[in-house]
Design a protein around this motif. Sequence first.
Motif, PDB file in Angstrom:
ATOM      1  N   PRO A  93       0.642  -1.198   0.027  1.00 56.21           N
ATOM      2  CA  PRO A  93      -0.022  -0.002   0.073  1.00 56.21           C
ATOM      3  C   PRO A  93       0.722   1.176   0.077  1.00 56.21           C
ATOM      4  O   PRO A  93       0.485   2.162  -0.523  1.00 56.21           O
ATOM      5  CB  PRO A  93      -0.893  -0.082   1.239  1.00 56.21           C
ATOM      6  CG  PRO A  93      -0.828  -1.626   1.499  1.00 56.21           C
ATOM      7  CD  PRO A  93       0.311  -2.130   0.844  1.00 56.21           C
ATOM      8  N   SER A  94       2.040   1.105   0.777  1.00 55.96           N
ATOM      9  CA  SER A  94       2.789   2.480   0.666  1.00 55.96           C
ATOM     10  C   SER A  94       3.528   2.657  -0.766  1.00 55.96           C
ATOM     11  O   SER A  94       4.228   1.915  -1.182  1.00 55.96           O
ATOM     12  CB  SER A  94       3.784   2.281   1.797  1.00 55.96           C
ATOM     13  OG  SER A  94       4.810   3.518   1.798  1.00 55.96           O
ATOM     14  N   THR A  95       3.176   3.915  -1.110  1.00 58.19           N
ATOM     15  CA  THR A  95       4.069   4.152  -2.087  1.00 58.19           C
ATOM     16  C   THR A  95       4.281   5.532  -2.492  1.00 58.19           C
ATOM     17  O   THR A  95       3.989   6.402  -1.625  1.00 58.19           O
ATOM     18  CB  THR A  95       3.213   4.211  -3.748  1.00 58.19           C
ATOM     19  OG1 THR A  95       1.882   5.215  -3.517  1.00 58.19           O
ATOM     20  CG2 THR A  95       2.260   2.805  -3.803  1.00 58.19           C
ATOM     21  N   PRO A  96       5.637   5.859  -3.202  1.00 55.79           N
ATOM     22  CA  PRO A  96       6.139   7.286  -3.211  1.00 55.79           C
ATOM     23  C   PRO A  96       4.671   8.518  -3.588  1.00 55.79           C
ATOM     24  O   PRO A  96       4.657   9.404  -3.106  1.00 55.79           O
ATOM     25  CB  PRO A  96       7.022   7.435  -4.356  1.00 55.79           C
ATOM     26  CG  PRO A  96       7.459   6.166  -4.149  1.00 55.79           C
ATOM     27  CD  PRO A  96       6.431   5.231  -3.719  1.00 55.79           C
ATOM     28  N   ALA A  97       3.969   7.961  -4.367  1.00 52.15           N
ATOM     29  CA  ALA A  97       2.963   8.715  -4.859  1.00 52.15           C
ATOM     30  C   ALA A  97       1.860   8.989  -3.732  1.00 52.15           C
ATOM     31  O   ALA A  97       1.367  10.116  -3.796  1.00 52.15           O
ATOM     32  CB  ALA A  97       1.908   7.940  -6.070  1.00 52.15           C
ATOM     33  N   LEU A  98       1.584   8.046  -3.017  1.00 49.65           N
ATOM     34  CA  LEU A  98       0.774   8.260  -1.784  1.00 49.65           C
ATOM     35  C   LEU A  98       1.567   9.374  -0.808  1.00 49.65           C
ATOM     36  O   LEU A  98       1.006  10.248  -0.327  1.00 49.65           O
ATOM     37  CB  LEU A  98       0.512   6.987  -0.993  1.00 49.65           C
ATOM     38  CG  LEU A  98      -0.355   7.028   0.035  1.00 49.65           C
ATOM     39  CD1 LEU A  98      -1.865   7.549  -0.281  1.00 49.65           C
ATOM     40  CD2 LEU A  98      -0.399   5.548   0.770  1.00 49.65           C
ATOM     41  N   ALA A  99       2.692   8.909  -0.552  1.00 52.29           N
ATOM     42  CA  ALA A  99       3.304   9.819   0.392  1.00 52.29           C
ATOM     43  C   ALA A  99       3.525  11.270  -0.104  1.00 52.29           C
ATOM     44  O   ALA A  99       3.227  12.363   0.786  1.00 52.29           O
ATOM     45  CB  ALA A  99       4.706   9.170   0.728  1.00 52.29           C
ATOM     46  N   ALA A 100       3.418  11.547  -1.454  1.00 50.51           N
ATOM     47  CA  ALA A 100       3.976  12.791  -1.870  1.00 50.51           C
ATOM     48  C   ALA A 100       2.473  13.752  -1.651  1.00 50.51           C
ATOM     49  O   ALA A 100       2.482  14.954  -1.604  1.00 50.51           O
ATOM     50  CB  ALA A 100       4.453  12.654  -3.190  1.00 50.51           C
ATOM     51  N   ALA A 101       1.370  12.736  -2.030  1.00 49.82           N
ATOM     52  CA  ALA A 101       0.151  13.500  -2.391  1.00 49.82           C
ATOM     53  C   ALA A 101      -0.258  13.763  -0.839  1.00 49.82           C
ATOM     54  O   ALA A 101      -0.823  14.982  -0.763  1.00 49.82           O
ATOM     55  CB  ALA A 101      -0.869  12.429  -2.917  1.00 49.82           C
ATOM     56  N   ILE A 102       0.074  13.097   0.109  1.00 56.21           N
ATOM     57  CA  ILE A 102      -0.515  13.480   1.597  1.00 56.21           C
ATOM     58  C   ILE A 102       0.248  14.813   1.779  1.00 56.21           C
ATOM     59  O   ILE A 102      -0.229  15.510   2.604  1.00 56.21           O
ATOM     60  CB  ILE A 102      -0.118  12.340   2.623  1.00 56.21           C
ATOM     61  CG1 ILE A 102      -1.242  11.112   2.146  1.00 56.21           C
ATOM     62  CG2 ILE A 102      -0.308  12.760   3.921  1.00 56.21           C
ATOM     63  CD1 ILE A 102      -0.887   9.818   3.005  1.00 56.21           C
ATOM     64  N   ALA A 156      15.660   4.495  -3.939  1.00 55.87           N
ATOM     65  CA  ALA A 156      14.740   4.855  -4.896  1.00 55.87           C
ATOM     66  C   ALA A 156      13.289   5.655  -4.647  1.00 55.87           C
ATOM     67  O   ALA A 156      12.857   6.522  -5.381  1.00 55.87           O
ATOM     68  CB  ALA A 156      14.498   3.576  -5.734  1.00 55.87           C
ATOM     69  N   ALA A 157      12.780   4.935  -3.557  1.00 54.41           N
ATOM     70  CA  ALA A 157      11.357   5.675  -3.024  1.00 54.41           C
ATOM     71  C   ALA A 157      11.524   6.902  -2.743  1.00 54.41           C
ATOM     72  O   ALA A 157      10.859   7.848  -2.908  1.00 54.41           O
ATOM     73  CB  ALA A 157      10.865   4.598  -2.038  1.00 54.41           C
ATOM     74  N   ILE A 158      12.429   7.213  -1.939  1.00 50.86           N
ATOM     75  CA  ILE A 158      12.869   8.474  -1.367  1.00 50.86           C
ATOM     76  C   ILE A 158      12.962   9.493  -2.631  1.00 50.86           C
ATOM     77  O   ILE A 158      12.432  10.564  -2.485  1.00 50.86           O
ATOM     78  CB  ILE A 158      13.990   8.397  -0.440  1.00 50.86           C
ATOM     79  CG1 ILE A 158      13.888   7.769   0.958  1.00 50.86           C
ATOM     80  CG2 ILE A 158      14.509  10.053   0.006  1.00 50.86           C
ATOM     81  CD1 ILE A 158      15.082   7.554   1.622  1.00 50.86           C
ATOM     82  N   GLY A 159      13.851   9.112  -3.402  1.00 49.84           N
ATOM     83  CA  GLY A 159      14.239   9.988  -4.237  1.00 49.84           C
ATOM     84  C   GLY A 159      12.934  10.209  -5.414  1.00 49.84           C
ATOM     85  O   GLY A 159      12.604  11.620  -5.850  1.00 49.84           O
ATOM     86  N   GLU A 160      11.905   9.011  -5.417  1.00 46.19           N
ATOM     87  CA  GLU A 160      10.644   9.457  -6.107  1.00 46.19           C
ATOM     88  C   GLU A 160       9.885  10.452  -5.347  1.00 46.19           C
ATOM     89  O   GLU A 160       9.113  11.353  -6.015  1.00 46.19           O
ATOM     90  CB  GLU A 160       9.981   8.037  -6.259  1.00 46.19           C
ATOM     91  CG  GLU A 160       8.692   8.363  -7.051  1.00 46.19           C
ATOM     92  CD  GLU A 160       8.732   8.836  -8.647  1.00 46.19           C
ATOM     93  OE1 GLU A 160       7.812   9.018  -9.150  1.00 46.19           O
ATOM     94  OE2 GLU A 160       9.922   9.105  -9.251  1.00 46.19           O
ATOM     95  N   VAL A 161       9.795  10.346  -4.022  1.00 46.37           N
ATOM     96  CA  VAL A 161       9.027  11.584  -3.345  1.00 46.37           C
ATOM     97  C   VAL A 161       9.629  12.696  -3.480  1.00 46.37           C
ATOM     98  O   VAL A 161       8.781  13.625  -3.695  1.00 46.37           O
ATOM     99  CB  VAL A 161       9.246  10.823  -1.921  1.00 46.37           C
ATOM    100  CG1 VAL A 161       8.237  12.176  -0.903  1.00 46.37           C
ATOM    101  CG2 VAL A 161       8.199   9.616  -1.554  1.00 46.37           C
ATOM    102  N   ARG A 162      11.023  12.955  -3.484  1.00 39.41           N
ATOM    103  CA  ARG A 162      11.390  14.197  -3.740  1.00 39.41           C
ATOM    104  C   ARG A 162      11.227  14.716  -5.103  1.00 39.41           C
ATOM    105  O   ARG A 162      11.113  15.908  -5.292  1.00 39.41           O
ATOM    106  CB  ARG A 162      12.822  14.027  -3.255  1.00 39.41           C
ATOM    107  CG  ARG A 162      13.253  14.075  -1.817  1.00 39.41           C
ATOM    108  CD  ARG A 162      14.782  14.103  -1.431  1.00 39.41           C
ATOM    109  NE  ARG A 162      14.719  14.256   0.021  1.00 39.41           N
ATOM    110  CZ  ARG A 162      15.501  13.631   0.592  1.00 39.41           C
ATOM    111  NH1 ARG A 162      16.481  12.950   0.141  1.00 39.41           N
ATOM    112  NH2 ARG A 162      15.856  14.094   2.063  1.00 39.41           N
ATOM    113  N   ARG A 163      11.169  13.823  -6.077  1.00 35.71           N
ATOM    114  CA  ARG A 163      10.947  14.416  -7.464  1.00 35.71           C
ATOM    115  C   ARG A 163       9.381  14.723  -7.515  1.00 35.71           C
ATOM    116  O   ARG A 163       8.962  15.786  -8.054  1.00 35.71           O
ATOM    117  CB  ARG A 163      10.963  13.326  -8.340  1.00 35.71           C
ATOM    118  CG  ARG A 163      10.660  13.592  -9.949  1.00 35.71           C
ATOM    119  CD  ARG A 163      10.800  12.310 -10.756  1.00 35.71           C
ATOM    120  NE  ARG A 163       9.799  11.581 -10.638  1.00 35.71           N
ATOM    121  CZ  ARG A 163       8.338  11.818 -11.190  1.00 35.71           C
ATOM    122  NH1 ARG A 163       8.254  13.033 -11.996  1.00 35.71           N
ATOM    123  NH2 ARG A 163       7.558  11.033 -11.129  1.00 35.71           N
TER     124      ARG A 163
END
Length: 333
Positions: A5-14, A35-42
């Motif tokens: 369930p945890s995704t960079p898209a979910l974290a970033a949107a929140i 990679a996930a941290i980098g995607e959130v920052r993107r």
Amino acid sequence: MAGGPSTPALAAAISDAGGIGMLGCGYDDPGAIRAAIGEVRRLTDRPFGVNLFVPAPVDIDETAVATAIAALEPFAAAYDLELRLDPPYAEDFDAQLEVIVAERVPLFSFTFGVPSADTLDALRGAGSVVCGTATSLAEAVALEQAAVDAICLQGTEAGGHRGGFIGPPEDSLVGIGSLVAAARAAVSLPLIAAGGIMDGRGIAAALVGGADAAQLGTAFLRCPEAGTSAPYRAALEHARDTDTVITKAFSGRAARGIRNALSEALAEVCVPAYPVMNKLTRELRRRAAAAGDSSVLSLWAGQGVAQGRSSPVRDLVVALEKETDDSFARFGS
């Protein structure tokens, strides 16, 4: 939220919506975490966090392993799967932490224990706010003594693994209201309330009760940004308020999820402890998810699951904010 369930898209949107999005990375190797941290920052320039599992010594109880395999055989046979138990049983925690420190993650939270003082110092030196998980007053006091920056209080209503580390989990099944009140009277650190909170009324109640913030997990599982599998989503949509149970059937560690065939079949089975049982059932759960079969999935969910909504993160957060404001308006009237 780890394990899908945890995704960079979910974290970033929140985070973009005004909260603090979290990456559940307990099952991820260092490369995947980076990679996930980098995607959130993107995706966002807002603060976010990462959660990891503090490891305990691995004890291979061969009798319990054999008993668990026998109980799982009927489920494995449906997928022509030979159950095997090969190391490693969990990710390298020290290697995971090296990524968190190197990436200077804004918020780091942990569960299942307390990292060493040197580890906490390294995290703070990298600029991270450090938050531990407590399921009892004793654990909250222990975390304050360990000099964390904040404490996440996990009530018995919470979905997913019980995050306790003092005593057996059945001794720390404290409701979030009682836990917040007890901790507020005993510790001075910021407190985050978690467990069964699905709407603004729950958030307002937690804040009025003494918490400084509220943490929601199950509420976001049906958002399109979440990586929740199709059978998992369907189970969440149809779950009633009485459908969750605390079980060790999937991972060997007590966790709250929606009752299904596997949790029922293994309810009285003495399974090996986490992370051994988690590794033993991992491939079975993966194949079941691919086949759309929720009967053997770990359907982690809190007691408020029936109040869940299917909406984009931003819409959900807007609704939560309005509900919280409306609740405070009623309190003040």
